[in-house]
Design a protein around this motif. Structure first.
Motif, PDB file in Angstrom:
ATOM      1  N   GLY A   1      12.149  36.180  55.586  1.00  0.00           N
ATOM      2  CA  GLY A   1      13.527  35.808  55.681  1.00  0.00           C
ATOM      3  C   GLY A   1      13.895  35.348  54.235  1.00  0.00           C
ATOM      4  N   TYR A   2      14.997  34.535  54.245  1.00  0.00           N
ATOM      5  CA  TYR A   2      15.409  34.288  52.872  1.00  0.00           C
ATOM      6  C   TYR A   2      16.211  32.890  53.138  1.00  0.00           C
ATOM      7  N   LEU A   3      16.065  31.869  52.112  1.00  0.00           N
ATOM      8  CA  LEU A   3      16.420  30.468  52.388  1.00  0.00           C
ATOM      9  C   LEU A   3      18.012  30.188  52.814  1.00  0.00           C
ATOM     10  N   PRO A   4      18.817  30.986  52.341  1.00  0.00           N
ATOM     11  CA  PRO A   4      20.088  31.001  52.805  1.00  0.00           C
ATOM     12  C   PRO A   4      20.465  30.969  54.126  1.00  0.00           C
ATOM     13  N   LEU A   5      19.580  31.843  54.786  1.00  0.00           N
ATOM     14  CA  LEU A   5      19.752  32.119  56.186  1.00  0.00           C
ATOM     15  C   LEU A   5      19.425  30.828  57.043  1.00  0.00           C
ATOM     16  N   LEU A   6      18.710  29.783  56.626  1.00  0.00           N
ATOM     17  CA  LEU A   6      18.454  28.613  57.049  1.00  0.00           C
ATOM     18  C   LEU A   6      19.611  27.544  57.196  1.00  0.00           C
ATOM     19  N   VAL A   7      20.706  27.840  56.042  1.00  0.00           N
ATOM     20  CA  VAL A   7      21.868  26.800  56.163  1.00  0.00           C
ATOM     21  C   VAL A   7      22.488  26.625  57.578  1.00  0.00           C
ATOM     22  N   PRO A   8      22.768  27.660  58.470  1.00  0.00           N
ATOM     23  CA  PRO A   8      23.399  27.443  59.628  1.00  0.00           C
ATOM     24  C   PRO A   8      22.634  26.436  60.550  1.00  0.00           C
ATOM     25  N   ILE A   9      21.367  26.472  60.483  1.00  0.00           N
ATOM     26  CA  ILE A   9      20.354  25.367  61.046  1.00  0.00           C
ATOM     27  C   ILE A   9      20.410  23.991  60.615  1.00  0.00           C
TER      28      ILE A   9
ATOM     29  N   GLU B   1      33.730  21.544  49.294  1.00  0.00           N
ATOM     30  CA  GLU B   1      33.002  22.736  49.527  1.00  0.00           C
ATOM     31  C   GLU B   1      31.520  22.856  49.053  1.00  0.00           C
ATOM     32  N   ASP B   2      31.089  23.585  50.112  1.00  0.00           N
ATOM     33  CA  ASP B   2      29.468  23.468  50.053  1.00  0.00           C
ATOM     34  C   ASP B   2      28.949  24.516  48.921  1.00  0.00           C
ATOM     35  N   THR B   3      28.170  24.290  48.101  1.00  0.00           N
ATOM     36  CA  THR B   3      27.510  25.244  47.283  1.00  0.00           C
ATOM     37  C   THR B   3      25.918  25.082  47.429  1.00  0.00           C
ATOM     38  N   VAL B   4      25.486  25.632  48.543  1.00  0.00           N
ATOM     39  CA  VAL B   4      24.088  25.420  48.902  1.00  0.00           C
ATOM     40  C   VAL B   4      22.976  25.997  48.194  1.00  0.00           C
ATOM     41  N   TRP B   5      22.020  25.005  47.864  1.00  0.00           N
ATOM     42  CA  TRP B   5      20.600  25.525  47.199  1.00  0.00           C
ATOM     43  C   TRP B   5      19.494  24.730  47.354  1.00  0.00           C
ATOM     44  N   PHE B   6      18.427  25.213  47.136  1.00  0.00           N
ATOM     45  CA  PHE B   6      17.257  24.702  47.640  1.00  0.00           C
ATOM     46  C   PHE B   6      16.263  24.428  46.142  1.00  0.00           C
ATOM     47  N   ASP B   7      15.464  23.571  46.118  1.00  0.00           N
ATOM     48  CA  ASP B   7      14.446  23.172  45.034  1.00  0.00           C
ATOM     49  C   ASP B   7      13.299  22.901  45.673  1.00  0.00           C
TER      50      ASP B   7
ATOM     51  N   GLU C   1      26.911  33.655  48.022  1.00  0.00           N
ATOM     52  CA  GLU C   1      28.151  32.750  48.805  1.00  0.00           C
ATOM     53  C   GLU C   1      27.712  32.944  50.347  1.00  0.00           C
ATOM     54  N   GLY C   2      26.462  32.963  50.641  1.00  0.00           N
ATOM     55  CA  GLY C   2      26.014  32.723  52.115  1.00  0.00           C
ATOM     56  C   GLY C   2      25.217  34.139  52.539  1.00  0.00           C
ATOM     57  N   GLU C   3      25.472  34.152  53.926  1.00  0.00           N
ATOM     58  CA  GLU C   3      24.682  35.568  54.717  1.00  0.00           C
ATOM     59  C   GLU C   3      25.086  36.677  53.965  1.00  0.00           C
ATOM     60  N   GLU C   4      26.312  37.094  53.690  1.00  0.00           N
ATOM     61  CA  GLU C   4      26.617  38.098  53.379  1.00  0.00           C
ATOM     62  C   GLU C   4      26.280  38.503  51.946  1.00  0.00           C
ATOM     63  N   THR C   5      26.089  37.820  51.051  1.00  0.00           N
ATOM     64  CA  THR C   5      25.460  37.682  49.884  1.00  0.00           C
ATOM     65  C   THR C   5      23.957  38.225  49.924  1.00  0.00           C
ATOM     66  N   VAL C   6      23.424  37.614  50.790  1.00  0.00           N
ATOM     67  CA  VAL C   6      21.908  37.807  51.036  1.00  0.00           C
ATOM     68  C   VAL C   6      21.707  39.279  51.560  1.00  0.00           C
ATOM     69  N   LYS C   7      22.647  39.533  52.532  1.00  0.00           N
ATOM     70  CA  LYS C   7      22.861  41.048  53.142  1.00  0.00           C
ATOM     71  C   LYS C   7      22.878  41.887  52.281  1.00  0.00           C
ATOM     72  N   TRP C   8      23.780  41.730  51.221  1.00  0.00           N
ATOM     73  CA  TRP C   8      23.848  43.120  50.300  1.00  0.00           C
ATOM     74  C   TRP C   8      22.593  42.972  49.323  1.00  0.00           C
ATOM     75  N   SER C   9      22.308  41.957  49.056  1.00  0.00           N
ATOM     76  CA  SER C   9      21.016  41.898  48.244  1.00  0.00           C
ATOM     77  C   SER C   9      19.838  42.686  48.675  1.00  0.00           C
ATOM     78  N   TYR C  10      19.693  42.445  50.188  1.00  0.00           N
ATOM     79  CA  TYR C  10      18.747  43.180  50.818  1.00  0.00           C
ATOM     80  C   TYR C  10      18.963  44.760  50.979  1.00  0.00           C
ATOM     81  N   ILE C  11      20.009  44.974  51.055  1.00  0.00           N
ATOM     82  CA  ILE C  11      20.680  46.519  51.162  1.00  0.00           C
ATOM     83  C   ILE C  11      20.436  47.047  49.840  1.00  0.00           C
ATOM     84  N   ASN C  12      20.805  46.514  48.788  1.00  0.00           N
ATOM     85  CA  ASN C  12      20.395  47.174  47.629  1.00  0.00           C
ATOM     86  C   ASN C  12      18.926  47.204  47.184  1.00  0.00           C
ATOM     87  N   SER C  13      18.090  46.161  47.697  1.00  0.00           N
ATOM     88  CA  SER C  13      16.651  46.388  47.693  1.00  0.00           C
ATOM     89  C   SER C  13      16.100  47.515  48.409  1.00  0.00           C
TER      90      SER C  13
END
Length: 362
Positions: free
Chosen positions: A45-53, A66-72, A117-129
């Motif tokens: 999985g990917y880190l942004p997918l943990l945000v809903p939890i 407004e949230d701009t979520v990131w991890f370190d 921007e959240g899950e949708e951004t991660v999804k399209w990154s995955y599709i591009n891969s």
């Protein structure tokens, strides 16, 4: 050895890393601050997918806005498009459990991380891969471009839910593998000439199969005998991102091993006749890659680590990790690709390069 092992693939899909996620002090608006959240993060999985939890857990302590979520991790912003398991293998030389991460809801470091921007951004990154992988394997991305929206949705949902059977049911229509039992080594996509003395002999001339590989090469200024002493990574400059396509030739001959693959991809590190200075890898990307760029299109379970997949012998100079294991380098590369690749059809390989290997490559 079966080149396609349902048990091994299941380990990969069920693999998870125990995470202890702390809310950054600048986002805390209550006293006492909330305790860290304990979650299991899927390796694939990917880190942004943990945000809903995570967000509901910390919601009572967050500031308005407004949230701009990131991890370190220890101050290093984590690249959201890199699979969680790869981040763990790359950043924790000595595995840390639970893995202590910090989540931020403000102050997104746009100079280090691409926008998410959240899950949708991660999804399209995955599709591009997936498109990149399809192009490497088939010479085009038509199978991904022509995928029905319903299949695209179900494929993504199966990844999020860890549904291996559902994923394979849909992905089998994309005709991206697996590698057959008749595959032998042809050459790396860089077309470099073979120099290692014990590489298998190339035979035949049938059209080769091409397999996409992403490497993450971390340079460490010390030997790797004591991993607990490896210093924490404080910036991404000492990590090189290398995209390569490994070619198999489908005709009789010797099988390609993981060792042979690594020598074709990183000859300057793994070849016994290395002549290139390993320091040239510092902070660079491979210029002749067949597909890139990671920055814009994409950068368990302990049972896997304790299984009988093999383990590298002691080596102070280099360390290879795939899906949390340090595999025997003599294992058939086709087995590694078929069973340890990520759902984006890339084989993600983390390589630690210590001072011994750098000296050897000079």
């Amino acid at each position: 050895m079966e080149l396609c092992s349902e048990e091994a693939m299941k380990y990969v899909w069920e693999g998870a890393i125990p995470l202890q996620i702390h809310l950054h002090e600048s986002d805390v608006t209550t006293l006492p601050p909330p305790p860290p959240a304990l979650v299991l993060g899927p390796r694939i999985g990917y880190l942004p997918l943990l945000v809903p939890i995570i967000k509901p857990y910390f919601s009572g302590a967050l500031p308005p806005g407004e949230d701009t979520v990131w991890f370190d991790y220890k101050g290093l912003p984590l690249k959201w498009y890199v699979p969680l398991g790869v981040l763990f293998d790359l950043l924790c030389a000595e595995p840390e459990r639970p893995w202590n991460l910090t989540v931020h809801f403000r102050g997104y470091p746009g100079e280090v991380l691409t926008p998410c921007e959240g899950e949708e951004t991660v999804k399209w990154s995955y599709i591009n891969s997936l498109k990149e992988a399809a192009y490497v394997i088939n010479g085009n991305s038509k199978s991904i471009m022509n995928m029905p929206q319903a299949d695209q949705f179900d494929l993504w949902q199966s990844l999020i839910k860890g549904d291996m059977d559902g994923y394979h049911r849909i992905s089998s229509r994309l005709k991206l593998g697996p590698v057959g039992e008749d595959c032998i080594l042809n050459r790396a996509s860089s077309m470099q000439s073979r120099q290692a003395t014990d590489e298998p002999e190339i035979v035949g001339s049938n059209r080769p199969s091409r397999l996409p590989v992403r490497l993450y090469v971390r340079n460490v200024d010390q030997d790797l005998e004591y991993l607990e002493d490896v210093q924490t990574l404080d910036n991404w400059d000492s990590v090189s991102y290398i995209n390569r396509a490994i070619e198999f030739h489908k005709e009789g001959g010797n099988y390609m091993t993981l060792k042979h693959a690594m020598r074709n991809i990183l000859r300057e590190i793994f070849s016994e006749e290395a002549s290139t200075n390993a320091n040239e890898l510092d902070g660079t990307e491979e210029a002749d890659s067949a597909y890139r760029d990671l920055e814009t299109t994409s950068m368990k379970n302990d049972l896997v680590e304790e299984s009988t997949f093999g383990r590298q012998g002691p080596n102070k100079g280099t360390l290879v990790r795939i899906q949390g294991i340090e595999p025997d380098l003599d294992i058939p590369f086709a087995w590694v690709v078929n069973n340890l690749k990520n759902p984006d059809y890339f084989l993600h390989i983390c390589v630690y390069v210590g001072t011994s290997s750098k000296a050897k490559a000079k």
